[in-house]
Scaffold this motif. Structure first.
Motif, PDB file in Angstrom:
ATOM      1  N   VAL A  83     -13.313  -4.892   0.823  1.00 22.67           N
ATOM      2  CA  VAL A  83     -12.870  -3.876  -0.132  1.00 22.67           C
ATOM      3  C   VAL A  83     -14.112  -3.255  -0.770  1.00 22.67           C
ATOM      4  O   VAL A  83     -14.905  -3.929  -1.403  1.00 22.67           O
ATOM      5  N   SER A  84     -14.275  -1.966  -0.590  1.00 20.29           N
ATOM      6  CA  SER A  84     -15.435  -1.269  -1.129  1.00 20.29           C
ATOM      7  C   SER A  84     -15.265  -1.021  -2.627  1.00 20.29           C
ATOM      8  O   SER A  84     -14.207  -1.301  -3.212  1.00 20.29           O
ATOM      9  N   ALA A  85     -16.308  -0.508  -3.235  1.00 26.47           N
ATOM     10  CA  ALA A  85     -16.220  -0.179  -4.657  1.00 26.47           C
ATOM     11  C   ALA A  85     -15.144   0.871  -4.913  1.00 26.47           C
ATOM     12  O   ALA A  85     -14.408   0.807  -5.914  1.00 26.47           O
ATOM     13  N   MET A  86     -15.016   1.830  -3.996  1.00 28.50           N
ATOM     14  CA  MET A  86     -13.955   2.824  -4.115  1.00 28.50           C
ATOM     15  C   MET A  86     -12.577   2.178  -4.004  1.00 28.50           C
ATOM     16  O   MET A  86     -11.629   2.542  -4.711  1.00 28.50           O
ATOM     17  N   GLY A  87     -12.452   1.184  -3.096  1.00 25.72           N
ATOM     18  CA  GLY A  87     -11.175   0.501  -2.946  1.00 25.72           C
ATOM     19  C   GLY A  87     -10.771  -0.259  -4.203  1.00 25.72           C
ATOM     20  O   GLY A  87      -9.600  -0.216  -4.615  1.00 25.72           O
ATOM     21  N   TRP A  88     -11.739  -0.950  -4.839  1.00 27.38           N
ATOM     22  CA  TRP A  88     -11.422  -1.652  -6.088  1.00 27.38           C
ATOM     23  C   TRP A  88     -11.041  -0.663  -7.190  1.00 27.38           C
ATOM     24  O   TRP A  88     -10.159  -0.945  -8.013  1.00 27.38           O
ATOM     25  N   LEU A  89     -11.712   0.484  -7.207  1.00 27.65           N
ATOM     26  CA  LEU A  89     -11.380   1.495  -8.210  1.00 27.65           C
ATOM     27  C   LEU A  89      -9.962   2.030  -8.010  1.00 27.65           C
ATOM     28  O   LEU A  89      -9.200   2.210  -8.983  1.00 27.65           O
ATOM     29  N   VAL A  90      -9.582   2.256  -6.746  1.00 28.73           N
ATOM     30  CA  VAL A  90      -8.227   2.732  -6.459  1.00 28.73           C
ATOM     31  C   VAL A  90      -7.197   1.673  -6.834  1.00 28.73           C
ATOM     32  O   VAL A  90      -6.132   1.971  -7.408  1.00 28.73           O
ATOM     33  N   LEU A  91      -7.485   0.394  -6.531  1.00 32.15           N
ATOM     34  CA  LEU A  91      -6.559  -0.682  -6.883  1.00 32.15           C
ATOM     35  C   LEU A  91      -6.397  -0.782  -8.400  1.00 32.15           C
ATOM     36  O   LEU A  91      -5.272  -0.950  -8.908  1.00 32.15           O
ATOM     37  N   LEU A  92      -7.506  -0.696  -9.131  1.00 29.06           N
ATOM     38  CA  LEU A  92      -7.427  -0.747 -10.590  1.00 29.06           C
ATOM     39  C   LEU A  92      -6.621   0.427 -11.136  1.00 29.06           C
ATOM     40  O   LEU A  92      -5.784   0.264 -12.047  1.00 29.06           O
ATOM     41  N   ALA A  93      -6.858   1.616 -10.594  1.00 25.64           N
ATOM     42  CA  ALA A  93      -6.105   2.796 -11.050  1.00 25.64           C
ATOM     43  C   ALA A  93      -4.623   2.641 -10.760  1.00 25.64           C
ATOM     44  O   ALA A  93      -3.762   3.025 -11.569  1.00 25.64           O
ATOM     45  N   ALA A  94      -4.271   2.054  -9.597  1.00 17.82           N
ATOM     46  CA  ALA A  94      -2.858   1.851  -9.271  1.00 17.82           C
ATOM     47  C   ALA A  94      -2.191   0.912 -10.265  1.00 17.82           C
ATOM     48  O   ALA A  94      -1.054   1.153 -10.711  1.00 17.82           O
ATOM     49  N   VAL A  95      -2.890  -0.155 -10.636  1.00 18.48           N
ATOM     50  CA  VAL A  95      -2.329  -1.104 -11.605  1.00 18.48           C
ATOM     51  C   VAL A  95      -2.156  -0.440 -12.968  1.00 18.48           C
ATOM     52  O   VAL A  95      -1.112  -0.576 -13.626  1.00 18.48           O
ATOM     53  N   VAL A  96      -3.177   0.296 -13.401  1.00 16.81           N
ATOM     54  CA  VAL A  96      -3.117   0.936 -14.721  1.00 16.81           C
ATOM     55  C   VAL A  96      -1.990   1.960 -14.771  1.00 16.81           C
ATOM     56  O   VAL A  96      -1.171   1.985 -15.713  1.00 16.81           O
TER      57      VAL A  96
END
Length: 460
Positions: A83-96
């Motif tokens: 999971v790239s840094a962009m992937g973690w950012l997308v996952l965090l945004a989805a949760v928020v």
């Protein structure tokens, strides 16, 4: 009414009044205190007696949990690394957005969270698959002079028994990154890629490692496989060819006579009276017979030529990078000629001592020199520490930038003995070549590399 105070339950009971004037010995007093402590412990609640055992069990459980957590992390870490840094950012945004949508009742946020999660799920399909390659990285040639051309070659072969799928291979080259698309390859088929390596500046350029990359186009997930080890390309500094015999400053290869007097050597100096302990092989019998007293020979010490180059990498002494590169070229030119003459030489800088066993080793190490903030208080302190374990030189050379004061050159010169000939070189890009002298120390100013031979000829 008279109230009688009872001692608390479990407290030590009085044993009765002591006779007047009676005194307890120290042993009796210690025994009484020990009995009182035992009675107090027996009066504790039962659960307090289990505290030490509970503490030991808790420590054991904590160790087991820590061990299990470390092993679990060892299993999950490679999988989470895709999971790239962009992937973690997308996952965090989805949760928020998902939490905010359900809490606030905004369907738009819920739809946005679902869309982001769907993108991550779709990206998972791009990381599956396994390739089997044999990758070879070649640099031709492996050593070049700054400005010369160097080419690289990457050869990829499919080692699987079936046709491979298209792949993308990334190859770091110095500070850049080259990307190559490998087409489908039949079993044992090969694909070749050529690339140019920038060599306009002295450096050690690392090519590799070559890694194949699988992932989605958005860069949410990224799985890499490493196929090669890094390969180094040495870009040597520009050098000038100088006159033989250590640039005209060291003229002998077998040994030079010094002013130090010794009892055994080659160069005869004088005769003196015999002293107990002198070697009888050096008794001059003819003079002893004439004078009636034993006389022995004295010699002037001769030593094999040893040259030391003190090169300062302290960025304080250089106006810009061009001036530093000129200083490296001056140092490498001097050391190159000394090594070719067969004279022993040591080259020291604040960061490292260069290998001088061969010319190639010296030039390779000179590629690694970079301007640094010196950890030493002064150039004299640096030179003293760097040459502390080196043999005494017959010639010492100091190379630095135009911002180093002449007084610091003089301070370094005083570290060496009277038998050492010391010269200095200052680099100043575009300056007129000139030669200055301070208390017998000669310091040459080099404006360009072509001036070095002229300045050395004037020094010699």
């Amino acid at each position: 009414m008279t109230t009688t105070l009872e001692p608390p339950a479990g407290a030590p009971q009085p044993t009765g009044p002591e006779p007047a004037g009676a005194e307890l010995s120290s042993a009796d007093a210690e025994a009484a205190r020990s009995r009182a402590r035992r009675r107090a412990r027996r009066a504790w609640p039962v659960w307090l007696r289990w505290l030490p055992a509970v503490g030991r069990r808790a420590a054991g459980i904590a160790q087991v949990v820590t061990l299990l957590a470390s092993r679990l992390w060892g299993v999950l870490r490679p999988r989470l690394a895709i999971v790239s840094a962009m992937g973690w950012l997308v996952l965090l945004a989805a949760v928020v957005f998902g939490v905010a949508g359900f809490v606030l009742g905004w369907q738009e946020f819920v739809y946005l969270a679902v869309t982001l999660l769907a993108g991550l799920l779709v990206a998972i399909g791009f990381v599956f698959g396994r390739a089997s390659f044999r990758v070879l990285i070649e640099l031709t040639p492996r050593r070049v002079v700054a400005g010369d051309r160097a080419l690289g070659r990457m050869l990829v072969a499919n080692t699987k028994a079936k046709r491979s799928t298209p792949a993308r291979i990334e190859l770091p080259v110095g500070a850049g990154l080259a990307e190559f698309v490998i087409p489908p390859l039949a079993p044992e088929a090969e694909h070749e890629e050529l690339f140019a390596v920038p060599t306009n500046r002295r450096a050690v350029i690392v090519a590799g490692p070559a890694v194949s990359v699988r992932g989605d186009q958005l860069g949410l997930l990224r799985r890499t496989v490493r196929w090669t080890e890094p390969v180094e390309l040495f870009v040597h500094p520009l050098t000038a060819r100088l006159a033989p015999s250590a640039a005209g400053l060291v003229r002998d290869l077998e040994g030079e006579t010094t002013k130090t007097i010794t009892n055994n050597d080659i160069s005869f100096h004088a005769l003196r009276a015999y002293e107990p302990g002198d070697d009888r092989r050096y008794v001059h019998w003819r003079t002893s017979a004439r004078t009636g007293q034993l006389m022995v020979r004295q010699f002037e010490e001769t030593r094999r030529s040893q040259l030391t180059i003190v090169f300062s990498s302290d960025r304080r002494w250089y106006v810009d990078e061009a001036e530093y590169e000129l200083a490296v070229s001056v140092m490498a030119s001097l050391a190159q000629q000394v090594i070719r003459d067969g004279t022993r030489v040591s080259v020291v800088s604040e960061k490292q001592q260069l290998r001088t066993v061969t010319l190639t080793a010296m030039l390779d190490d000179s590629c690694r020199l970079e301007p640094i903030a010196s950890p030493y208080a002064s150039p004299r302190e640096f030179a003293r520490q760097a040459t502390l374990r080196l043999p005494p030189p017959s010639v010492a050379m100091i190379v630095a930038g135009s911002l180093m004061p002449l007084t610091d050159f003089r301070a370094i010169e005083r570290l060496f003995g009277l038998d050492t000939q010391t010269v200095g070189f200052r680099t100043e890009v575009g300056a007129t070549p000139r030669l200055a002298s301070i208390s017998g120390l000669r310091v040459g100013t080099v404006g360009e590399l072509a001036d070095l031979q002229k300045i050395v000829r004037r020094m010699s």
